[in-house]
Design a protein around this motif. Structure first.
Motif, mmCIF file in Angstrom:
data_model
loop_
_atom_site.group_PDB
_atom_site.id
_atom_site.type_symbol
_atom_site.label_atom_id
_atom_site.label_comp_id
_atom_site.label_asym_id
_atom_site.label_seq_id
_atom_site.Cartn_x
_atom_site.Cartn_y
_atom_site.Cartn_z
ATOM 1 N N HIS A 101 82.621 60.628 8.070
ATOM 2 C CA HIS A 101 83.482 59.380 9.252
ATOM 3 C C HIS A 101 82.260 58.315 9.116
ATOM 4 O O HIS A 101 82.400 57.587 10.053
ATOM 5 C CB HIS A 101 84.250 60.368 10.227
ATOM 6 N N LEU A 102 81.323 58.616 9.075
ATOM 7 C CA LEU A 102 79.680 57.647 9.096
ATOM 8 C C LEU A 102 79.633 56.776 8.790
ATOM 9 O O LEU A 102 79.506 57.221 7.420
ATOM 10 C CB LEU A 102 78.632 58.334 9.655
ATOM 11 N N VAL A 103 79.461 55.378 8.576
ATOM 12 C CA VAL A 103 78.936 54.501 8.130
ATOM 13 C C VAL A 103 78.157 54.144 8.203
ATOM 14 O O VAL A 103 77.651 53.603 9.401
ATOM 15 C CB VAL A 103 80.120 53.511 7.888
ATOM 16 N N ILE A 104 76.649 54.033 7.403
ATOM 17 C CA ILE A 104 75.228 53.678 7.351
ATOM 18 C C ILE A 104 74.822 51.427 7.470
ATOM 19 O O ILE A 104 76.268 51.324 6.199
ATOM 20 C CB ILE A 104 74.568 54.187 7.152
ATOM 21 N N ILE A 105 75.220 51.301 8.605
ATOM 22 C CA ILE A 105 74.862 50.094 7.746
ATOM 23 C C ILE A 105 73.576 49.255 7.934
ATOM 24 O O ILE A 105 72.192 49.370 8.867
ATOM 25 C CB ILE A 105 75.886 48.965 8.938
ATOM 26 N N PRO A 106 73.163 49.315 6.788
ATOM 27 C CA PRO A 106 71.113 48.581 5.967
ATOM 28 C C PRO A 106 71.330 47.461 6.608
ATOM 29 O O PRO A 106 72.325 46.329 6.655
ATOM 30 C CB PRO A 106 71.563 48.691 4.972
ATOM 31 N N MET A 107 70.408 46.856 7.212
ATOM 32 C CA MET A 107 69.561 45.956 7.609
ATOM 33 C C MET A 107 69.047 45.472 6.708
ATOM 34 O O MET A 107 68.395 44.312 7.216
ATOM 35 C CB MET A 107 69.559 45.648 9.017
ATOM 36 N N ASP A 108 68.556 45.879 5.732
ATOM 37 C CA ASP A 108 67.536 44.697 4.811
ATOM 38 C C ASP A 108 67.897 46.281 3.713
ATOM 39 O O ASP A 108 68.405 47.211 3.430
ATOM 40 C CB ASP A 108 66.192 45.128 5.054
ATOM 41 N N SER A 109 67.387 45.688 2.007
ATOM 42 C CA SER A 109 67.660 45.804 0.935
ATOM 43 C C SER A 109 67.193 47.233 0.833
ATOM 44 O O SER A 109 67.519 48.320 -0.155
ATOM 45 C CB SER A 109 67.377 44.755 -0.147
ATOM 46 N N LYS A 110 65.282 47.205 1.008
ATOM 47 C CA LYS A 110 64.902 48.694 1.187
ATOM 48 C C LYS A 110 65.953 49.946 2.051
ATOM 49 O O LYS A 110 65.881 51.066 1.365
ATOM 50 C CB LYS A 110 63.592 48.643 2.054
ATOM 51 N N ALA A 111 66.399 49.752 2.948
ATOM 52 C CA ALA A 111 67.177 50.269 3.738
ATOM 53 C C ALA A 111 68.308 50.894 3.173
ATOM 54 O O ALA A 111 69.152 52.056 3.366
ATOM 55 C CB ALA A 111 67.670 50.004 4.964
ATOM 56 N N LEU A 112 69.147 49.810 2.476
ATOM 57 C CA LEU A 112 70.170 50.127 1.992
ATOM 58 C C LEU A 112 69.812 50.705 0.525
ATOM 59 O O LEU A 112 70.428 52.151 -0.056
ATOM 60 C CB LEU A 112 70.969 48.162 1.292
ATOM 61 N N ASN A 113 69.080 50.837 -0.400
ATOM 62 C CA ASN A 113 68.211 51.744 -1.442
ATOM 63 C C ASN A 113 68.723 53.136 -1.063
ATOM 64 O O ASN A 113 68.735 54.199 -1.376
ATOM 65 C CB ASN A 113 67.309 51.010 -1.492
ATOM 66 N N TYR A 114 67.734 53.238 0.309
ATOM 67 C CA TYR A 114 67.536 54.881 0.350
ATOM 68 C C TYR A 114 68.800 55.494 1.446
ATOM 69 O O TYR A 114 68.620 56.613 1.125
ATOM 70 C CB TYR A 114 66.212 54.291 1.661
ATOM 71 N N CYS A 115 69.772 54.555 1.861
ATOM 72 C CA CYS A 115 70.800 54.849 2.147
ATOM 73 C C CYS A 115 71.810 55.091 0.988
ATOM 74 O O CYS A 115 71.659 56.507 1.229
ATOM 75 C CB CYS A 115 71.295 53.820 3.313
ATOM 76 N N ARG A 116 71.696 54.623 0.160
ATOM 77 C CA ARG A 116 72.580 55.275 -1.510
ATOM 78 C C ARG A 116 72.155 56.508 -1.587
ATOM 79 O O ARG A 116 72.736 57.185 -2.529
ATOM 80 C CB ARG A 116 72.584 54.320 -1.489
ATOM 81 N N SER A 117 71.050 56.696 -1.036
ATOM 82 C CA SER A 117 70.394 57.822 -1.360
ATOM 83 C C SER A 117 70.490 59.366 -1.321
ATOM 84 O O SER A 117 70.578 60.169 -1.356
ATOM 85 C CB SER A 117 68.319 58.127 -2.029
ATOM 86 N N LEU A 118 71.025 58.998 0.287
ATOM 87 C CA LEU A 118 71.569 60.025 1.013
ATOM 88 C C LEU A 118 72.698 60.052 1.382
ATOM 89 O O LEU A 118 73.378 61.715 2.096
ATOM 90 C CB LEU A 118 70.600 59.862 2.440
ATOM 91 N N HIS A 119 73.561 58.628 1.658
ATOM 92 C CA HIS A 119 75.174 58.662 2.349
ATOM 93 C C HIS A 119 75.759 58.589 1.145
ATOM 94 O O HIS A 119 75.771 57.027 0.995
ATOM 95 C CB HIS A 119 75.117 58.652 3.173
ATOM 96 N N PRO A 120 76.929 59.001 1.436
ATOM 97 C CA PRO A 120 77.764 57.994 0.862
ATOM 98 C C PRO A 120 78.391 56.543 1.392
ATOM 99 O O PRO A 120 79.073 55.597 0.151
ATOM 100 C CB PRO A 120 78.873 58.743 0.471
#
Length: 341
Positions: A105-124
């Motif tokens: 039930h967790l949604v991660i909100i990246p604040m920049d493109s680097k955080a987005l890419n790393y988030c996608r490698s960890l979490h759906p």
């Protein structure tokens, strides 16, 4: 008289010509609509913000609990790399007591493109509202740009999600989830939050939060957050608007006027590095690594806290009937040292 008639004829001719051009344009668009069948959809296409809201809703629907509650956190590039804050944060759900299910039930909100890419490698469930970086650049002129940009983006996100009809558990990424906090939340209130009132005088009116709070989606909470965001526009550097706790505590008249119901949770349940009770293992639900600016020290002490928590849980399960061992938190260790440097 002849001149007057000529001018009148010229005016009528111009009007007729304009009318003919207008008819031609309308006929052209009408025939194009008939040919393609898409013209109306193109003309009525919603703006980009609505499209983004629809994408938001798709992610939130996948992550929501049965009562339309989602867990949100935000992440920037400084906290998004192997062995960084986000890694420890996600690990806490797996080490915690009955908390691993909340990852669904967790949604991660990246604040920049680097955080987005790393988030996608960890979490759906990662959602990057790219419009933020364009609309909020002017805040970089403020006295404390990093913190203000974070607060602005967070409040914008909260308002969007509330408007979509979802309840929110917002958690900072430097908060360790040790137990389920749901029992401490009161769904009849718009806001359930832990505020450190002992910091009020010590920090010149600032009231620190525990890094985790619950927001209920109601018409009242939506209007209240619109007003809160408006105050951030008018007074971007105000200490009152620095945190949600500070604003709630110092704006009791506004809170009352909106009928915005607030429930304060005992800070014993939501631990923090600023004032850590060394023996609160049996009461604590989360642990916030505040009062620690150095990133390496923060990561080190969060890992230390998780290790102590794992030891406590292992000992409790092995010696359930025996006399409780007075476990102590070793954290903060490096954070404490960096504060005195």
């Amino acid at each position: 008289m002849r001149e007057l008639g000529l001018r009148k004829w010229q005016s009528l001719s111009l009007a007729a010509a304009f009318f003919i051009v207008l008819i031609c344009i309308l006929l052209f668009h009408s025939s194009d609509f008939v040919r393609s069948g898409n013209r109306r959809r193109i003309l009525l296409k919603p703006p980009a913000s609505l499209s983004e809201r629809e994408k938001w809703d798709q992610v939130l629907r996948k992550a929501t609990m049965p009562d339309r509650t989602v867990i949100l956190t935000m992440l920037d590039e400084a906290w998004a790399s192997p062995g960084s804050i986000i890694d420890v944060f996600l690990r806490s759900f797996k080490v915690g007591e009955g908390t691993e299910r909340f990852l669904n039930h967790l949604v991660i909100i990246p604040m920049d493109s680097k955080a987005l890419n790393y988030c996608r490698s960890l979490h759906p469930y990662c959602f990057y509202p790219s419009i933020f970086s364009h609309n909020l650049r002017f805040i970089a002129q403020s006295r404390n740009p990093n913190h203000n940009v974070f607060i602005w983006k967070r409040n914008y996100v909260l308002l969007q999600v509330l408007e979509l009809g979802y309840n929110i558990i917002f958690t900072d990424a430097d908060v360790m989830w040790l137990r389920s906090p749901l029992l401490q939340f009161h769904p009849q209130n718009e806001l359930t939050i832990s505020c450190d009132f002992s910091s009020y005088k010590r920090r010149g009116g600032d009231v620190q939060g525990g890094g985790l709070f619950f927001l209920k989606s109601t018409a009242i909470s939506i209007e209240f957050f619109k007003y809160f965001n408006f105050m951030k526009v008018l007074y971007p550097n105000s200490r009152v608007n620095k945190s949600l706790c500070s604003y709630i505590v110092q704006s009791e008249d506004v809170v009352a006027a909106y009928g915005f119901r607030v429930q304060y949770v005992n800070t014993t349940y939501f631990g923090e590095f600023c004032h850590l009770d060394k023996y609160q293992f049996r009461e604590v639900y989360s642990m916030h690594a505040n009062c620690c600016e150095d990133l390496r020290s923060k990561v080190y002490d969060l890992k230390l806290a998780l290790h102590d928590w794992a030891r406590f849980r292992a000992h409790s399960s092995d010696n359930y009937t025996s006399k409780p061992t007075p476990f102590r938190w070793r954290a903060p260790n490096k954070c404490l040292a960096s504060r005195h440097e």
